[in-house]
Design an enzyme around this catalytic site. Structure first.
Site, PDB file in Angstrom:
ATOM      1  N   HIS A  17       0.881  -1.322   0.024  1.00 41.05           N
ATOM      2  CA  HIS A  17      -0.013  -0.091  -0.020  1.00 41.05           C
ATOM      3  C   HIS A  17       0.862   1.176  -0.055  1.00 41.05           C
ATOM      4  O   HIS A  17       0.496   2.210  -0.807  1.00 41.05           O
ATOM      5  CB  HIS A  17      -0.871   0.132   1.265  1.00 41.05           C
ATOM      6  CG  HIS A  17      -1.947  -0.845   1.383  1.00 41.05           C
ATOM      7  ND1 HIS A  17      -2.180  -1.915   2.418  1.00 41.05           N
ATOM      8  CD2 HIS A  17      -2.988  -1.445   0.459  1.00 41.05           C
ATOM      9  CE1 HIS A  17      -3.181  -2.500   2.395  1.00 41.05           C
ATOM     10  NE2 HIS A  17      -3.634  -2.504   1.235  1.00 41.05           N
ATOM     11  N   LYS A  41     -15.878  -8.174   4.142  1.00 43.59           N
ATOM     12  CA  LYS A  41     -14.562  -8.574   4.889  1.00 43.59           C
ATOM     13  C   LYS A  41     -14.888  -7.806   6.339  1.00 43.59           C
ATOM     14  O   LYS A  41     -15.632  -6.837   6.509  1.00 43.59           O
ATOM     15  CB  LYS A  41     -13.272  -7.919   4.572  1.00 43.59           C
ATOM     16  CG  LYS A  41     -12.824  -8.161   3.114  1.00 43.59           C
ATOM     17  CD  LYS A  41     -11.417  -7.384   2.692  1.00 43.59           C
ATOM     18  CE  LYS A  41     -10.945  -7.742   1.555  1.00 43.59           C
ATOM     19  NZ  LYS A  41      -9.769  -6.712   1.126  1.00 43.59           N
ATOM     20  N   ARG A  90      -2.092  -5.772  -8.497  1.00 45.48           N
ATOM     21  CA  ARG A  90      -1.198  -6.782  -7.993  1.00 45.48           C
ATOM     22  C   ARG A  90      -1.025  -7.674  -9.166  1.00 45.48           C
ATOM     23  O   ARG A  90      -0.049  -7.679 -10.138  1.00 45.48           O
ATOM     24  CB  ARG A  90      -1.240  -7.539  -6.714  1.00 45.48           C
ATOM     25  CG  ARG A  90      -1.252  -6.826  -5.532  1.00 45.48           C
ATOM     26  CD  ARG A  90      -1.793  -7.598  -4.300  1.00 45.48           C
ATOM     27  NE  ARG A  90      -3.214  -7.182  -4.562  1.00 45.48           N
ATOM     28  CZ  ARG A  90      -3.893  -7.376  -3.405  1.00 45.48           C
ATOM     29  NH1 ARG A  90      -3.360  -7.711  -2.182  1.00 45.48           N
ATOM     30  NH2 ARG A  90      -5.101  -7.115  -3.548  1.00 45.48           N
ATOM     31  N   SER A 128      -3.096  -8.001   3.021  1.00 43.37           N
ATOM     32  CA  SER A 128      -3.048  -7.658   4.472  1.00 43.37           C
ATOM     33  C   SER A 128      -3.510  -8.957   5.033  1.00 43.37           C
ATOM     34  O   SER A 128      -3.033  -9.513   6.246  1.00 43.37           O
ATOM     35  CB  SER A 128      -4.490  -6.843   4.889  1.00 43.37           C
ATOM     36  OG  SER A 128      -4.016  -5.452   4.322  1.00 43.37           O
TER      37      SER A 128
HETATM   38  P1  ADP Z   1     -10.292  -3.485  -0.237  1.00 46.42           P
HETATM   39  O1  ADP Z   1     -10.745  -4.323   0.659  1.00 46.42           O
HETATM   40  O2  ADP Z   1     -10.979  -2.346  -0.636  1.00 46.42           O
HETATM   41  O3  ADP Z   1      -9.797  -4.266  -1.529  1.00 46.42           O
HETATM   42  P2  ADP Z   1      -7.419  -3.390   0.438  1.00 46.42           P
HETATM   43  O4  ADP Z   1      -6.699  -2.570   1.817  1.00 46.42           O
HETATM   44  O5  ADP Z   1      -7.058  -5.067   0.324  1.00 46.42           O
HETATM   45  O6  ADP Z   1      -8.900  -2.898   0.407  1.00 46.42           O
HETATM   46  O7  ADP Z   1      -6.531  -2.762  -0.830  1.00 46.42           O
HETATM   47  C1  ADP Z   1      -6.666  -1.524  -1.315  1.00 46.42           C
HETATM   48  C2  ADP Z   1      -6.074  -1.282  -2.615  1.00 46.42           C
HETATM   49  O8  ADP Z   1      -4.713  -1.664  -2.589  1.00 46.42           O
HETATM   50  C3  ADP Z   1      -6.674  -2.253  -3.615  1.00 46.42           C
HETATM   51  O9  ADP Z   1      -6.776  -1.696  -4.795  1.00 46.42           O
HETATM   52  C4  ADP Z   1      -5.771  -3.346  -3.759  1.00 46.42           C
HETATM   53  O10 ADP Z   1      -5.653  -4.033  -5.154  1.00 46.42           O
HETATM   54  C5  ADP Z   1      -4.417  -2.605  -3.411  1.00 46.42           C
HETATM   55  N1  ADP Z   1      -3.238  -3.352  -2.863  1.00 46.42           N
HETATM   56  C6  ADP Z   1      -3.335  -4.097  -1.868  1.00 46.42           C
HETATM   57  N2  ADP Z   1      -2.061  -4.775  -1.536  1.00 46.42           N
HETATM   58  C7  ADP Z   1      -1.434  -4.342  -2.712  1.00 46.42           C
HETATM   59  C8  ADP Z   1       0.078  -4.507  -2.854  1.00 46.42           C
HETATM   60  N3  ADP Z   1       0.605  -5.422  -2.180  1.00 46.42           N
HETATM   61  N4  ADP Z   1       0.634  -4.040  -3.995  1.00 46.42           N
HETATM   62  C9  ADP Z   1      -0.512  -2.943  -4.575  1.00 46.42           C
HETATM   63  N5  ADP Z   1      -1.624  -2.814  -4.348  1.00 46.42           N
HETATM   64  C10 ADP Z   1      -1.973  -3.439  -3.318  1.00 46.42           C
END
Ligand code: ADP
Length: 163
Positions: A17, A41, A90, A128
């Site tokens: 992130h 979630k 990703r 996460s």
């Molecule tokens: P959500 O529940 O909205 O998907 P996340 O916190 O899981 O929230 O992810 C927020 C954003 O960050 C999403 O667009 C996700 O694809 C991106 N994201 C999460 N982890 C990574 C990572 N390791 N690299 C790039 N983007 C990421």
């Protein structure tokens, strides 16, 4: 002045992130990171904890604001006088979900654009949930999450494991 909103669960924020935030700051004048709840979630950390971890993890950056929202993302984006949503990509597995969301948001409001940012190769496998799984079993998450998150994960799971 171009302001972009980067929404997500950030439960908790990972180095993936932070990498996306740093890249977004090269493209936009200001980035607002918005902590929201994904209805699919159940969060491990409260909204306040997630905001606090993001604040700590981005102290080295300028032109950034951390906020939270409940309700429609589009309303939050408009309330910040923005029309740009940032999402991280990703792998192919993210594509279908993100594609659908981006198009739906555009159907609802044609002025909204979603910009996808690819993370550093090193973080492609990172999310996460994986981090929480490792931490839950006392594994080492060093290098995957900011220091504050490592500390908070230890606190959270030492309590849960002791129960
Ligand atoms: P959500 O529940 O909205 O998907 P996340 O916190 O899981 O929230 O992810 C927020 C954003 O960050 C999403 O667009 C996700 O694809 C991106 N994201 C999460 N982890 C990574 C990572 N390791 N690299 C790039 N983007 C990421």
């Amino acid at each position: 002045m171009k302001t972009a909103v980067y929404p997500g669960s950030f439960d908790p924020v990972t180095n993936g992130h932070v990498d996306v935030i740093e890249r977004a700051l090269k493209l936009f004048d200001k980035v607002i990171v918005a902590v929201g709840d994904n209805p699919g979630k159940k969060p491990t950390f409260t909204t306040e904890e997630r905001v606090e971890m993001l604040e700590e993890s981005t102290r080295h950056l300028k032109n950034i604001e951390i906020g939270s929202f409940s309700g429609l993302l589009l309303d939050f984006v408009k309330s910040k006088s923005s029309s740009i949503i940032i999402r991280g990509l990703r792998a192919v597995s993210d594509f279908e979900f993100e594609f659908q969301r981006a198009l739906m948001n555009r159907v609802v409001d044609d002025k909204i654009e979603t910009v996808f940012i690819m993370t550093k190769e090193h973080y492609v496998y990172l999310n996460s949930s994986i981090v929480k799984e490792i931490a839950m079993f006392n594994g080492n998450v060093n290098g995957l999450v900011p220091h504050i998150v490592e500390k908070k994960l230890k606190e959270k799971f030492s309590k849960t494991n002791a129960q």
